[in-house]
Design a protein around this motif. Structure first.
Motif, PDB file in Angstrom:
ATOM      1  N   LYS A 196       0.819  -1.224   0.000  1.00  0.00           N
ATOM      2  CA  LYS A 196       0.000   0.000   0.000  1.00  0.00           C
ATOM      3  C   LYS A 196       0.847   1.266   0.000  1.00  0.00           C
ATOM      4  N   LEU A 197       2.146   1.144   0.268  1.00  0.00           N
ATOM      5  CA  LEU A 197       2.999   2.344   0.276  1.00  0.00           C
ATOM      6  C   LEU A 197       3.041   2.966  -1.119  1.00  0.00           C
ATOM      7  N   GLU A 198       3.455   4.239  -1.154  1.00  0.00           N
ATOM      8  CA  GLU A 198       3.634   4.938  -2.433  1.00  0.00           C
ATOM      9  C   GLU A 198       4.685   4.216  -3.270  1.00  0.00           C
ATOM     10  N   GLU A 199       4.477   4.227  -4.582  1.00  0.00           N
ATOM     11  CA  GLU A 199       5.421   3.578  -5.495  1.00  0.00           C
ATOM     12  C   GLU A 199       6.854   4.108  -5.294  1.00  0.00           C
ATOM     13  N   THR A 200       6.985   5.415  -5.023  1.00  0.00           N
ATOM     14  CA  THR A 200       8.340   5.978  -4.848  1.00  0.00           C
ATOM     15  C   THR A 200       9.033   5.378  -3.620  1.00  0.00           C
ATOM     16  N   GLU A 201       8.267   5.097  -2.571  1.00  0.00           N
ATOM     17  CA  GLU A 201       8.839   4.464  -1.376  1.00  0.00           C
ATOM     18  C   GLU A 201       9.313   3.050  -1.702  1.00  0.00           C
ATOM     19  N   LYS A 202       8.441   2.297  -2.380  1.00  0.00           N
ATOM     20  CA  LYS A 202       8.771   0.903  -2.709  1.00  0.00           C
ATOM     21  C   LYS A 202       9.983   0.847  -3.636  1.00  0.00           C
ATOM     22  N   ALA A 203      10.019   1.798  -4.584  1.00  0.00           N
ATOM     23  CA  ALA A 203      11.093   1.789  -5.590  1.00  0.00           C
ATOM     24  C   ALA A 203      12.471   2.010  -4.962  1.00  0.00           C
ATOM     25  N   LYS A 204      12.502   2.586  -3.755  1.00  0.00           N
ATOM     26  CA  LYS A 204      13.799   2.779  -3.078  1.00  0.00           C
ATOM     27  C   LYS A 204      14.491   1.452  -2.783  1.00  0.00           C
ATOM     28  N   LEU A 205      13.718   0.382  -2.784  1.00  0.00           N
ATOM     29  CA  LEU A 205      14.294  -0.938  -2.499  1.00  0.00           C
ATOM     30  C   LEU A 205      14.546  -1.734  -3.784  1.00  0.00           C
ATOM     31  N   GLY A 206      14.593  -1.055  -4.925  1.00  0.00           N
ATOM     32  CA  GLY A 206      14.729  -1.728  -6.224  1.00  0.00           C
ATOM     33  C   GLY A 206      15.928  -2.678  -6.288  1.00  0.00           C
ATOM     34  N   ILE A 207      15.784  -3.732  -7.055  1.00  0.00           N
ATOM     35  CA  ILE A 207      16.813  -4.785  -7.075  1.00  0.00           C
ATOM     36  C   ILE A 207      18.158  -4.303  -7.641  1.00  0.00           C
ATOM     37  N   ALA A 208      18.153  -3.211  -8.429  1.00  0.00           N
ATOM     38  CA  ALA A 208      19.414  -2.710  -8.984  1.00  0.00           C
ATOM     39  C   ALA A 208      20.339  -2.159  -7.904  1.00  0.00           C
ATOM     40  N   ASN A 209      19.804  -1.831  -6.714  1.00  0.00           N
ATOM     41  CA  ASN A 209      20.665  -1.388  -5.603  1.00  0.00           C
ATOM     42  C   ASN A 209      21.564  -2.509  -5.110  1.00  0.00           C
ATOM     43  N   GLU A 210      21.140  -3.721  -5.340  1.00  0.00           N
ATOM     44  CA  GLU A 210      21.820  -4.835  -4.699  1.00  0.00           C
ATOM     45  C   GLU A 210      22.415  -5.769  -5.740  1.00  0.00           C
ATOM     46  N   ASP A 211      21.869  -6.969  -5.832  1.00  0.00           N
ATOM     47  CA  ASP A 211      22.459  -8.015  -6.679  1.00  0.00           C
ATOM     48  C   ASP A 211      21.542  -8.353  -7.856  1.00  0.00           C
ATOM     49  N   PHE A 212      20.603  -7.470  -8.187  1.00  0.00           N
ATOM     50  CA  PHE A 212      19.641  -7.688  -9.271  1.00  0.00           C
ATOM     51  C   PHE A 212      18.694  -8.851  -8.993  1.00  0.00           C
ATOM     52  N   ALA A 213      18.533  -9.203  -7.742  1.00  0.00           N
ATOM     53  CA  ALA A 213      17.571 -10.247  -7.375  1.00  0.00           C
ATOM     54  C   ALA A 213      16.887  -9.916  -6.049  1.00  0.00           C
ATOM     55  N   ARG A 214      17.639  -9.356  -5.100  1.00  0.00           N
ATOM     56  CA  ARG A 214      17.088  -9.051  -3.779  1.00  0.00           C
ATOM     57  C   ARG A 214      16.454  -7.675  -3.793  1.00  0.00           C
ATOM     58  N   GLY A 215      15.218  -7.601  -3.343  1.00  0.00           N
ATOM     59  CA  GLY A 215      14.570  -6.303  -3.228  1.00  0.00           C
ATOM     60  C   GLY A 215      13.242  -6.259  -3.940  1.00  0.00           C
ATOM     61  N   TYR A 216      12.839  -5.016  -4.269  1.00  0.00           N
ATOM     62  CA  TYR A 216      11.494  -4.773  -4.793  1.00  0.00           C
ATOM     63  C   TYR A 216      11.472  -4.835  -6.318  1.00  0.00           C
ATOM     64  N   GLN A 217      10.469  -5.531  -6.833  1.00  0.00           N
ATOM     65  CA  GLN A 217      10.235  -5.590  -8.274  1.00  0.00           C
ATOM     66  C   GLN A 217       8.839  -5.057  -8.558  1.00  0.00           C
ATOM     67  N   ARG A 218       8.789  -4.010  -9.387  1.00  0.00           N
ATOM     68  CA  ARG A 218       7.495  -3.363  -9.639  1.00  0.00           C
ATOM     69  C   ARG A 218       6.635  -4.231 -10.562  1.00  0.00           C
ATOM     70  N   LEU A 219       5.387  -3.828 -10.707  1.00  0.00           N
ATOM     71  CA  LEU A 219       4.454  -4.549 -11.590  1.00  0.00           C
ATOM     72  C   LEU A 219       5.067  -4.747 -12.970  1.00  0.00           C
ATOM     73  N   GLY A 220       5.039  -5.960 -13.470  1.00  0.00           N
ATOM     74  CA  GLY A 220       5.508  -6.228 -14.822  1.00  0.00           C
ATOM     75  C   GLY A 220       7.019  -6.399 -14.942  1.00  0.00           C
ATOM     76  N   GLU A 221       7.743  -6.196 -13.834  1.00  0.00           N
ATOM     77  CA  GLU A 221       9.210  -6.340 -13.911  1.00  0.00           C
ATOM     78  C   GLU A 221       9.608  -7.818 -13.962  1.00  0.00           C
ATOM     79  N   ASN A 222       8.833  -8.667 -13.296  1.00  0.00           N
ATOM     80  CA  ASN A 222       9.091 -10.107 -13.387  1.00  0.00           C
ATOM     81  C   ASN A 222       8.519 -10.641 -14.691  1.00  0.00           C
ATOM     82  N   VAL A 223       9.243 -11.584 -15.248  1.00  0.00           N
ATOM     83  CA  VAL A 223       8.866 -12.114 -16.552  1.00  0.00           C
ATOM     84  C   VAL A 223       8.861 -13.638 -16.484  1.00  0.00           C
ATOM     85  N   THR A 224       7.855 -14.237 -17.095  1.00  0.00           N
ATOM     86  CA  THR A 224       7.831 -15.693 -17.228  1.00  0.00           C
ATOM     87  C   THR A 224       7.559 -16.014 -18.690  1.00  0.00           C
ATOM     88  N   ARG A 225       8.412 -16.806 -19.273  1.00  0.00           N
ATOM     89  CA  ARG A 225       8.266 -17.151 -20.689  1.00  0.00           C
ATOM     90  C   ARG A 225       8.072 -15.912 -21.570  1.00  0.00           C
TER      91      ARG A 225
END
Ligand SMILES: N=C(N)NCCCC[C@H](N)C(=O)O
Ligand SMILES: O=C(O)CCC(=O)C(=O)O
Ligand SMILES: [Fe+2]
Length: 324
Positions: free
Chosen positions: A66-95
């Motif tokens: 429920k937090l603002e998108e800007t708050e959630k985006a502060k935990l984006g996976i690019a800050n870390e190892d490209f796996a740990r952290g927040y992934q926004r809608l549509g960032e995950n991909v399957t097939r």
């Protein structure tokens, strides 16, 4: 109408405080064996996780998303190892289709000073914990301990079900490279198929040993493929976990157990939260068909694989929107 026919397994002979007979454990082990062989999916009861604990996990998920998108985006996976952290809608991909969910991913922490951590490699680093809600981190750190304990107990039952010694898997799992996701699913609208968007989570198998899934009390969203090819709903049964086996148990058992395809198609008008905990082998564990599982069918259906390498290959494709 779908009628869910996934079996319910009572694990209490392995989780109870009091010692129980070998026969009681064998009965559970046989039930798990049949469920893993016939479905690769089952409901788990008798897990001893307190109700307030599994309810809090889902509640904290709702509060975070429920937090603002800007708050959630502060935990984006690019800050870390490209796996740990927040992934926004549509960032995950399957097939190669965007999954219509947002998520927070946590893995066993591998401190940056660890010799395995070279050049910010994916999957090696620290977790990014939300500071709001404040109880998020202390709660989930406790939750992870509960789940590691439960994972080890269910693996004991699986070992017995395969005719192995109860502690057979311990050396392969004692430093489990666990993964935990907290996932938020807004309902699908008519976007399916447009702009590369697929469903809430496209069909896939899980990568490791055992997945323990908590989900909101909503029907019809999680769907599981049967051996015959049709899909059934794995609707929540209050007080149980949905458990499924992953690719590593599929290899260990030389296909006696299935890592079963599943997907999420969440429609309706509610926001759905789920929290899968993936109980996995150690990163470095080499997995190959077990001699005990080659007795009936001596043809090896899988090449040996290091679990961490399998995971890494999977995680890379989880963000690829086009086929190379
Ligand atoms: N660790 C696990 N299982 N994560 C969730 C997997 C969701 C499917 C994934 N995008 C895929 O394509 O495999
Ligand atoms: O949200 C769910 O019910 C399932 C999620 C899932 O299959 C996964 O994250 O691997
Ligand atoms: Fe899954």
């Amino acid at each position: 109408m779908h009628i869910s026919s996934l079996p319910i397994v009572d694990i209490s002979p392995f989780t109870g405080a009091k010692p129980v007979s070998h026969e009681a454990k064998l009965e559970t082990a046989r039930a798990i064996h049949a469920a893993c062989r016939d479905f690769g999916f089952f409901y788990l009861k008798g897990h001893n996780i307190p109700q307030d604990v599994y309810e809090t996990a889902l509640r904290l998920g709702h509060e975070f998303f429920k937090l603002e998108e800007t708050e959630k985006a502060k935990l984006g996976i690019a800050n870390e190892d490209f796996a740990r952290g927040y992934q926004r809608l549509g960032e995950n991909v399957t097939r190669y289709q965007k999954d219509w969910h947002e998520a927070l991913d946590f893995y066993k922490p591998i401190p940056r000073t660890h010799p395995l951590v070279i050049n910010n490699q994916p999957l090696r680093g620290e977790n990014q914990w939300p500071t709001c809600p404040a109880e998020f981190r202390p709660f989930f750190e406790r939750y992870i301990e509960y789940m590691l304990d439960l994972g080890q107990k269910v693996m004991s039952a699986i070992a017995m079900g395969l005719g192995l010694e109860e502690n057979f898997f311990v050396p392969f799992l004692d430093e489990s490279f666990w993964v935990m996701r907290v996932i938020g699913y807004p309902p699908l609208q008519s976007s399916t198929g447009k702009d590369g968007i697929g469903v809430s989570c496209g069909e896939h198998t899980d990568y490791g040993c055992l997945t323990f899934l908590l989900q909101d009390n909503i029907k019809g969203s999680l769907q599981v493929q049967m051996k015959e090819g049709g899909w059934i709903n794995a609707d929540p049964i209050p007080g149980t976990y949905v458990v499924n086996i992953g690719d590593m148990l599929n290899i260990w058992t030389n296909n006696i157990y299935q890592s079963t395809m599943h997907r999420v198609v969440h429609k309706g008008d509610t926001y759905r939260v789920s929290c899968p905990f993936f109980y996995e082998p150690n990163f470095e564990t080499l997995i190959e068909p077990l001699p005990q599982c080659l007795k009936l069918d001596p043809v090896k259906h899988h090449d040996p694989v290091v679990y961490g390498e399998h995971l890494l290959r999977k995680v890379m494709t989880n963000f690829e929107i086009t086929e190379n």
